[in-house]
Write an enzyme that holds these catalytic residues in place. Structure first.
Site, PDB file in Angstrom:
ATOM      1  N   ALA A   1      27.649  15.422 -17.505  1.00 44.47           N
ATOM      2  CA  ALA A   1      27.615  16.330 -16.343  1.00 44.47           C
ATOM      3  C   ALA A   1      26.288  17.059 -16.158  1.00 44.47           C
ATOM      4  O   ALA A   1      25.880  17.332 -15.038  1.00 44.47           O
ATOM      5  CB  ALA A   1      28.741  17.355 -16.462  1.00 44.47           C
ATOM      6  N   HIS A   2      25.600  17.392 -17.268  1.00 42.71           N
ATOM      7  CA  HIS A   2      24.422  18.255 -17.101  1.00 42.71           C
ATOM      8  C   HIS A   2      23.223  17.531 -16.507  1.00 42.71           C
ATOM      9  O   HIS A   2      22.190  18.145 -16.245  1.00 42.71           O
ATOM     10  CB  HIS A   2      24.057  18.959 -18.412  1.00 42.71           C
ATOM     11  CG  HIS A   2      23.400  18.108 -19.463  1.00 42.71           C
ATOM     12  ND1 HIS A   2      22.058  18.152 -19.712  1.00 42.71           N
ATOM     13  CD2 HIS A   2      23.908  17.213 -20.331  1.00 42.71           C
ATOM     14  CE1 HIS A   2      21.757  17.334 -20.708  1.00 42.71           C
ATOM     15  NE2 HIS A   2      22.872  16.735 -21.101  1.00 42.71           N
TER      16      HIS A   2
ATOM     17  N   THR B   1      40.790  20.370 -28.175  1.00 41.22           N
ATOM     18  CA  THR B   1      41.225  21.124 -26.998  1.00 41.22           C
ATOM     19  C   THR B   1      40.296  20.848 -25.821  1.00 41.22           C
ATOM     20  O   THR B   1      39.080  20.915 -25.957  1.00 41.22           O
ATOM     21  CB  THR B   1      41.248  22.644 -27.324  1.00 41.22           C
ATOM     22  OG1 THR B   1      42.165  22.822 -28.402  1.00 41.22           O
ATOM     23  CG2 THR B   1      41.682  23.470 -26.135  1.00 41.22           C
TER      24      THR B   1
ATOM     25  N   CYS C   1      15.048  14.772 -25.870  1.00 44.33           N
ATOM     26  CA  CYS C   1      15.940  14.748 -27.025  1.00 44.33           C
ATOM     27  C   CYS C   1      15.159  14.462 -28.293  1.00 44.33           C
ATOM     28  O   CYS C   1      15.547  14.862 -29.371  1.00 44.33           O
ATOM     29  CB  CYS C   1      17.015  13.698 -26.817  1.00 44.33           C
ATOM     30  SG  CYS C   1      17.568  13.631 -25.135  1.00 44.33           S
TER      31      CYS C   1
HETATM   32  N1  PLP Z   1      21.793   8.764 -22.859  1.00 42.38           N
HETATM   33  C1  PLP Z   1      20.720   8.990 -22.092  1.00 42.38           C
HETATM   34  C2  PLP Z   1      20.081   7.849 -21.365  1.00 42.38           C
HETATM   35  C3  PLP Z   1      20.195  10.274 -21.973  1.00 42.38           C
HETATM   36  O1  PLP Z   1      19.123  10.488 -21.210  1.00 42.38           O
HETATM   37  C4  PLP Z   1      20.836  11.347 -22.678  1.00 42.38           C
HETATM   38  C5  PLP Z   1      20.274  12.712 -22.622  1.00 42.38           C
HETATM   39  O2  PLP Z   1      19.117  12.925 -22.333  1.00 42.38           O
HETATM   40  C6  PLP Z   1      21.971  11.046 -23.447  1.00 42.38           C
HETATM   41  C7  PLP Z   1      22.413   9.753 -23.513  1.00 42.38           C
HETATM   42  C8  PLP Z   1      22.692  12.128 -24.183  1.00 42.38           C
HETATM   43  O3  PLP Z   1      23.494  12.868 -23.310  1.00 42.38           O
HETATM   44  P1  PLP Z   1      23.983  14.335 -23.695  1.00 42.38           P
HETATM   45  O4  PLP Z   1      22.806  15.234 -23.576  1.00 42.38           O
HETATM   46  O5  PLP Z   1      25.046  14.652 -22.691  1.00 42.38           O
HETATM   47  O6  PLP Z   1      24.535  14.257 -25.085  1.00 42.38           O
END
Ligand code: PLP
Length: 394
Positions: free
Chosen positions: A200-201, A237, A325
């Site tokens: 969602a984000h 939950t 990430c």
């Molecule tokens: N997969 C992709 C291609 C992403 O860009 C991201 C987050 O940047 C994720 C997975 C991980 O998603 P989440 O941040 O909701 O864990």
């Protein structure tokens, strides 16, 4: 100071209208959606409605939508859940070399448990060649997972074609659509995939909530064991406000998809045109056309991405080097290396990701600052001096 947010692929701001719809589920409608009483039933009704809405928006059935804590959990569940379920059938998984860490790390973990994983190469635009998938399939292959759109360079993969190849051999297909859903049209019916992750984000919804779509008849093992939530498949939950927010955000994103796509793309295109014309020695990473509208990724020769990033931040501009990430690590991006970009150019790469809240002024301010910053850093760069045939006393 002017502040410009150009990191929408890392996360988007929560839409105030979405927040408005979520708020009652934090306060007066706080019941546990699994409780039998009226407080619980208010939550359960909202979750059912959200499930129905999300299913409709991606061409699925409500019973095929499983709520998770986000894209990472959905990816982990798809890969490890299918591997555990199909272990007796085979131990070979195929994915691409430019997947998000949630897929790559899940696959590496499975290797420790005796699985073989093939990481398909990509061409210089970041695309998987379907012929490589055909070649990689063995009689032990149980799952193929290739992302719909890449988070660093925005390249869109030929997922339908790849999925058809897997299905012809009776192999399940998963796609990580975290960057794609809400930005480009996505229908599980059209793609034909068996499993699909999204979060969602990335489309102006809340953080900490996502979906794993699981086509009827596809049965991964449980990933989160616990209570009986999500038809016994995912304990925990239910995040009622999150789920309500996810549905509201997706509904708005899909309703205004064309308009947002064209607007965001026009900003991105203006940015790319100006950077290419006004800053020398740059490489535009990714595919020219098969690309997310929000993404621009440039390698700036002779200088470090981290230095550009920090200087832009001081000018109020937020963007990212590598994927958010994995930033914090100074390793060059595995995505850019897989496209054949040399290590030093991968180090000099920056992702700019635009959103519906950006303006033409934001684009122009960023290009103006970027020009100044790149010039200044190059003046200090021994590599650039060497290139120009000058000696620099450092
Ligand atoms: N997969 C992709 C291609 C992403 O860009 C991201 C987050 O940047 C994720 C997975 C991980 O998603 P989440 O941040 O909701 O864990």
């Amino acid at each position: 100071m002017k502040r410009v947010y150009l990191d929408h692929s890392a996360t988007t701001p929560l839409d105030p209208e979405v927040l408005e719809k979520m708020l009652p589920y934090f306060t007066e409608k706080f019941g546990n959606a699994n409780s039998m009483h009226s407080f619980g039933q208010e939550g359960a009704y909202a979750v059912d409605e959200a499930r129905r809405k999300i299913a409709e928006l991606i061409g699925a059935k409500p019973t095929e939508i499983y709520f998770t804590s986000g894209g990472t959990e959905a990816d982990n569940w798809a890969i490890k859940g299918m591997a555990a379920k199909l272990r007796k059938k085979g131990n070979h998984i195929i994915t691409s070399s430019i997947e998000h860490a949630a897929i790559i790390a899940s696959c590496h973990q499975l290797e420790e448990f005796g699985f073989d994983v093939t990481f398909l190469p990509v061409d210089k635009t970041g695309k998987v060649n379907p012929a490589d998938l055909v070649k990689a399939i063995t009689d032990k292959t149980i799952l193929v997972s290739v992302m719909l759109a890449n988070n660093e360079i925005g390249t869109i993969q030929p997922v339908k074609e790849l999925c058809d190849i897997a299905h012809k051999k009776g192999i399940y297909f998963h796609t990580d659509a975290v960057q794609a859903v809400g930005s480009i049209p996505v229908s599980v019916k059209d793609l034909g995939v068996d499993l699909m992750s999204f979060s969602a984000h990335k489309f102006y919804g809340p953080k900490g909530v996502g979906v794993l779509y699981i086509k009827g008849g596809t049965k991964p093992d449980k990933f989160m064991t616990g209570g009986h939530q999500e038809r016994t498949m995912r304990g925990g939950t239910t995040n009622v406000p999150g789920v309500v927010g996810m549905a509201a955000a997706l509904e708005k994103a899909v309703k205004h998809l064309d308009e947002n796509y064209n607007y965001v793309k026009s900003l991105r295109d203006r940015f790319v045109k100006r950077v290419k014309e006004e800053i020398p020695y740059v490489i535009y990473n990714g595919h020219e056309t098969d690309r997310l509208p929000q993404n621009a990724n440039f390698a700036f020769d002779f200088i470090e991405g981290e230095s550009i990033l920090m200087s832009l931040d001081l000018a109020g501009i937020a963007c990212s080097s590598g994927s958010a990430c994995s930033s914090g690590s100074l390793e060059p991006s595995h995505v850019l290396l897989a496209t054949g970009l040399p290590v030093e150019k991968a180090h000099g790469s920056i992702r700019f990701s635009f959103g519906r809240d950006n303006t033409v002024e934001d684009v122009d301010y960023t290009v103006d600052k970027l020009k100044e910053i790149v010039n200044k850093l190059r003046e200090m760069s021994p590599l650039f001096c060497e290139f120009k045939g000058e000696t620099k006393n450092v």
